[in-house]
Design a protein around this motif. Structure first.
Motif, PDB file in Angstrom:
ATOM      1  N   TRP A 154       0.853  -1.188   0.000  1.00  0.00           N
ATOM      2  CA  TRP A 154       0.000   0.000   0.000  1.00  0.00           C
ATOM      3  C   TRP A 154       0.889   1.237   0.000  1.00  0.00           C
ATOM      4  CZ3 TRP A 154      -4.886  -0.109   3.626  1.00  0.00           C
ATOM      5  CH2 TRP A 154      -5.746  -1.148   3.213  1.00  0.00           C
ATOM      6  N   ASP A 155       0.736   2.052  -1.023  1.00  0.00           N
ATOM      7  CA  ASP A 155       1.461   3.319  -1.113  1.00  0.00           C
ATOM      8  C   ASP A 155       0.464   4.434  -0.800  1.00  0.00           C
ATOM      9  OD1 ASP A 155       3.004   5.506  -1.693  1.00  0.00           O
ATOM     10  OD2 ASP A 155       3.317   5.025  -3.802  1.00  0.00           O
ATOM     11  N   GLY A 194       0.488   8.624  -2.717  1.00  0.00           N
ATOM     12  CA  GLY A 194       1.292   8.174  -3.857  1.00  0.00           C
ATOM     13  C   GLY A 194       1.971   9.272  -4.636  1.00  0.00           C
ATOM     14  N   GLY A 223       3.863   8.801  -8.034  1.00  0.00           N
ATOM     15  CA  GLY A 223       4.058   7.379  -8.277  1.00  0.00           C
ATOM     16  C   GLY A 223       5.483   6.888  -8.252  1.00  0.00           C
ATOM     17  N   ALA A 276       5.865   3.840  -5.826  1.00  0.00           N
ATOM     18  CA  ALA A 276       5.183   2.681  -6.404  1.00  0.00           C
ATOM     19  C   ALA A 276       5.993   2.093  -7.553  1.00  0.00           C
ATOM     20  CB  ALA A 276       3.790   3.088  -6.886  1.00  0.00           C
ATOM     21  N   VAL A 281       0.798  -3.231  -6.151  1.00  0.00           N
ATOM     22  CA  VAL A 281       0.826  -1.974  -5.411  1.00  0.00           C
ATOM     23  C   VAL A 281      -0.531  -1.288  -5.532  1.00  0.00           C
ATOM     24  CG1 VAL A 281       1.948   0.264  -5.098  1.00  0.00           C
ATOM     25  CG2 VAL A 281       3.294  -1.703  -5.886  1.00  0.00           C
ATOM     26  N   LEU A 337      -2.025   2.242  -4.891  1.00  0.00           N
ATOM     27  CA  LEU A 337      -1.556   3.615  -4.742  1.00  0.00           C
ATOM     28  C   LEU A 337      -2.758   4.507  -4.415  1.00  0.00           C
ATOM     29  CD1 LEU A 337       0.886   5.453  -7.133  1.00  0.00           C
ATOM     30  CD2 LEU A 337      -1.233   6.552  -6.403  1.00  0.00           C
ATOM     31  N   GLU A 392      -4.085   8.200  -3.821  1.00  0.00           N
ATOM     32  CA  GLU A 392      -3.726   9.595  -4.082  1.00  0.00           C
ATOM     33  C   GLU A 392      -4.990  10.437  -4.306  1.00  0.00           C
ATOM     34  OE1 GLU A 392      -2.575  12.922  -4.111  1.00  0.00           O
ATOM     35  OE2 GLU A 392      -0.916  11.506  -3.848  1.00  0.00           O
ATOM     36  N   TYR A 442      -3.354  12.134  -9.073  1.00  0.00           N
ATOM     37  CA  TYR A 442      -4.006  10.853  -9.380  1.00  0.00           C
ATOM     38  C   TYR A 442      -4.022  10.617 -10.892  1.00  0.00           C
ATOM     39  CZ  TYR A 442      -7.852   7.648 -10.364  1.00  0.00           C
ATOM     40  OH  TYR A 442      -8.617   6.638 -10.865  1.00  0.00           O
ATOM     41  N   CYS A 482      -0.707   9.562 -12.166  1.00  0.00           N
ATOM     42  CA  CYS A 482      -0.385   8.174 -11.862  1.00  0.00           C
ATOM     43  C   CYS A 482      -1.164   7.217 -12.754  1.00  0.00           C
ATOM     44  CB  CYS A 482      -0.675   7.880 -10.390  1.00  0.00           C
ATOM     45  SG  CYS A 482       0.457   8.695  -9.235  1.00  0.00           S
ATOM     46  N   ILE A 519      -0.180  -2.113 -10.673  1.00  0.00           N
ATOM     47  CA  ILE A 519      -0.226  -0.888  -9.874  1.00  0.00           C
ATOM     48  C   ILE A 519      -1.618  -0.302 -10.022  1.00  0.00           C
ATOM     49  CG2 ILE A 519       0.747   1.397  -9.469  1.00  0.00           C
ATOM     50  CD1 ILE A 519       3.396   0.407 -10.521  1.00  0.00           C
ATOM     51  N   CYS A 549      -4.364   2.408  -9.050  1.00  0.00           N
ATOM     52  CA  CYS A 549      -4.468   3.785  -8.554  1.00  0.00           C
ATOM     53  C   CYS A 549      -5.880   4.043  -8.027  1.00  0.00           C
ATOM     54  CB  CYS A 549      -4.140   4.771  -9.673  1.00  0.00           C
ATOM     55  SG  CYS A 549      -2.480   4.570 -10.365  1.00  0.00           S
TER      56      CYS A 549
END
Length: 220
Positions: free
Chosen positions: A50-51, A54, A57, A60, A71, A73, A75, A81, A84, A94, A96
């Motif tokens: 968990w980032d 973020g 990025g 991540a 991941v 992310l 944000e 956002y 990313c 990943i 988002c």
């Protein structure tokens, strides 16, 4: 000129006034913590990270590039956002999510101050946006009660809401490694941090600590 003035002020605070935070930050950079402690973990392609906070990025990207892990992310700032989403559009590993974590759901105002964007510290001269926060414990269940191998949190004061929620709901044992940047501009930050750390110590051990810069914990 503003950059030079800020550097001069920091030099005076650090080298003459011996500001504890700036001295710790100096030690962190000397120890190259950003390229060692922050990214060296026993992770693999099956790991979940968990980032939280973020930004653009970078974390991540780095942690996925090293280990191939999944991941999530988080944000909440709209254009970060969107950045990313575009950056990782071809990488399904990943994910988002356009919201931040806290101790309750809601829509809040967040400042746009780059990597220091905050729900807690609202600056008079900075642009602000409406953004979503969600209760961290509810998000944990919504994402399937995962075993989170690493949670990285850098949310400019929001950590003082996230971790009490996870602690209260008994979820800390579900997080194997913790990487947190606590922020000292929050009222009673020293006392709040110490209380959270005491709760951490019941389930985790401290691996390294640069006070109010970064610190890392591992599950016992």
């Amino acid at each position: 000129m503003n950059v030079l003035l800020r550097k001069l002020k920091n030099f005076v605070r650090r080298e003459i006034l011996r500001d504890p935070f700036l001295l710790t930050a100096k030690r962190w950079f000397k120890d190259q913590g950003d390229t060692t402690l922050r990214v060296n973990y026993p992770l693999n392609a099956q790991s979940v990270v968990w980032d939280v906070g973020g930004y653009k990025g970078d974390f991540a990207h780095e942690i996925h590039s090293r280990y191939g892990c999944k991941v999530y992310l988080f944000e909440p700032v709209p254009h970060f956002y969107a950045h990313c989403v575009e950056r990782f559009k071809n990488n399904p590993s990943i994910v988002c999510l356009q919201y931040g974590l806290s101790n309750a759901d809601g829509e809040f105002e967040i400042t746009d101050t780059g990597d220091a964007s905050s729900f807690v510290r609202l600056g008079e001269n900075n642009a602000a946006y409406k953004a979503q926060l969600r209760d961290a414990s509810a998000v944990f269940h919504a994402l399937g009660d995962p075993e989170v191998d690493l949670i990285k949190v850098n949310v400019e004061g929001g950590e003082f809401f996230i971790f009490p929620s996870l602690i209260e709901h008994g979820l800390m044992p579900k997080f194997n490694h913790l990487q947190i940047q606590f922020h000292n501009f929050v009222p009673n930050a020293v006392e709040q941090r110490q209380s959270i750390r005491q709760s951490f110590s019941k389930t985790h051990r401290e691996d390294w600590n640069y006070e109010f810069v970064w610190e890392g914990w591992s599950r016992k």
